[in-house]
Design a protein around this motif. Structure first.
Motif, short mmCIF file in Angstrom:
data_model
loop_
_atom_site.label_atom_id
_atom_site.label_comp_id
_atom_site.label_asym_id
_atom_site.label_seq_id
_atom_site.Cartn_x
_atom_site.Cartn_y
_atom_site.Cartn_z
N SER A 165 0.80 -1.24 0.05
CA SER A 165 0.06 0.09 -0.02
C SER A 165 0.85 1.39 -0.05
CB SER A 165 -0.92 -0.14 1.21
OG SER A 165 -0.08 -0.03 2.25
N LEU A 166 0.45 2.09 -0.86
CA LEU A 166 1.09 3.51 -0.90
C LEU A 166 0.73 4.36 0.34
CD1 LEU A 166 0.61 4.73 -4.48
CD2 LEU A 166 2.57 3.40 -3.73
N SER A 167 2.01 5.14 0.76
CA SER A 167 1.98 5.89 1.96
C SER A 167 0.84 6.96 1.54
CB SER A 167 3.10 6.63 2.32
OG SER A 167 3.84 7.19 1.30
N ARG A 199 0.58 11.12 -6.44
CA ARG A 199 0.03 10.45 -7.88
C ARG A 199 -1.32 11.43 -8.19
NH1 ARG A 199 -0.79 4.04 -8.03
NH2 ARG A 199 1.66 4.41 -7.98
N ARG A 200 -2.23 11.43 -7.28
CA ARG A 200 -3.41 12.14 -7.26
C ARG A 200 -3.01 13.69 -8.03
NH1 ARG A 200 -5.36 9.78 -2.67
NH2 ARG A 200 -5.11 11.90 -1.58
N ASP A 201 -1.96 14.27 -7.46
CA ASP A 201 -1.86 15.91 -7.95
C ASP A 201 -1.08 15.78 -9.25
OD1 ASP A 201 -2.49 16.77 -5.50
OD2 ASP A 201 -0.50 16.80 -4.49
N TRP A 202 -0.28 14.51 -9.57
CA TRP A 202 0.47 14.30 -11.04
C TRP A 202 -0.74 14.06 -11.80
CZ3 TRP A 202 4.55 15.79 -13.01
CH2 TRP A 202 4.99 15.38 -14.41
#
Length: 224
Positions: A66-68, A75-78
């Motif tokens: 799981s990602l931190s 990732r969402r911002d990118w």
């Protein structure tokens, strides 16, 4: 913290019409008839294969790391910035992106801000806790923009961008963030200056005095 609303799902084109045999009602009836007419052996094998596939997918999901929280937000911002480039007129590729486009993106995000920034004519200008509402606009807070640029700067290099051409680390972006910080600090009556940590007092140094070794006794004193 997501800055953009979720994009609308693509709508289907109904201009060409649909055949009555392909309607959802007919598809359901065909599926039910085929499942009821299937032999028992085929049904049992399909159920066992579906259960095994669901078990394997669940095991794969449990094994995936799981990602931190930071990595997920990065990732969402990118993805949000990539969507902004695609919706740009004309569309832009990552190699065409410059600091001017980054500043344009930050100004675009202001319409989704939730921080009240008082104007100079507002009676609550410089008041950290205004007692009543006012018509001043909502903007993105400086802290949110500063953290966003930090995440996008790291994501740019992780996705193949070169550090020397990173538009998120350009001088124009740093000056813009500094200006936003100063304006919002005065308008909201909040200081963004970091508190300097007090350095611990230096330990006292003990200076050891150098003592000369004692002189040897005279020769006559040894014989006496």
């Amino acid at each position: 913290m997501d800055f953009l609303p979720n994009p609308e799902s693509p709508r289907s084109n109904n201009s060409g019409g649909s055949s009555p045999n392909c309607s959802p009602k007919n598809l359901v009836s065909v599926a039910s008839l085929s499942s009821s007419a299937a032999p028992a052996g085929v049904a049992s094998s399909s159920s066992s294969s579906s259960s095994s596939s669901s078990t394997s997918s669940a095991a794969a999901g449990a094994a995936a790391p799981s990602l931190s929280r930071y990595e997920s937000q990065k990732r969402r911002d990118w993805n949000t910035f990539g969507q902004y480039l695609r919706n740009h007129r004309p569309p832009l590729s990552l190699s065409q992106c410059s600091s001017a486009h980054v500043l344009e993106f930050l100004r675009y995000l202001d319409q989704f801000g939730k921080t009240k920034i008082h104007s100079h004519v507002c009676p609550f200008f410089g008041h950290p806790n205004p007692p009543a509402p006012c018509p001043c606009p909502l903007r993105q807070a400086w802290g949110s923009l500063d953290a966003l640029i930090g995440r996008l700067r790291a994501a740019y290099e992780e996705n193949g961008g070169r550090p020397e051409t990173n538009p998120f680390g350009a001088r124009a972006v740093r000056l813009f963030l500094r200006e936003v910080r100063d304006v919002q600090s005065k308008a909201r009556g909040i200081s963004y200056e970091k508190k300097k940590r007090k350095k611990p007092p230096p330990l006292p140094h003990h200076h050891h005095q150098h003592q000369d070794p004692p002189l040897p006794p005279p020769p006559g004193a040894a014989t006496a």
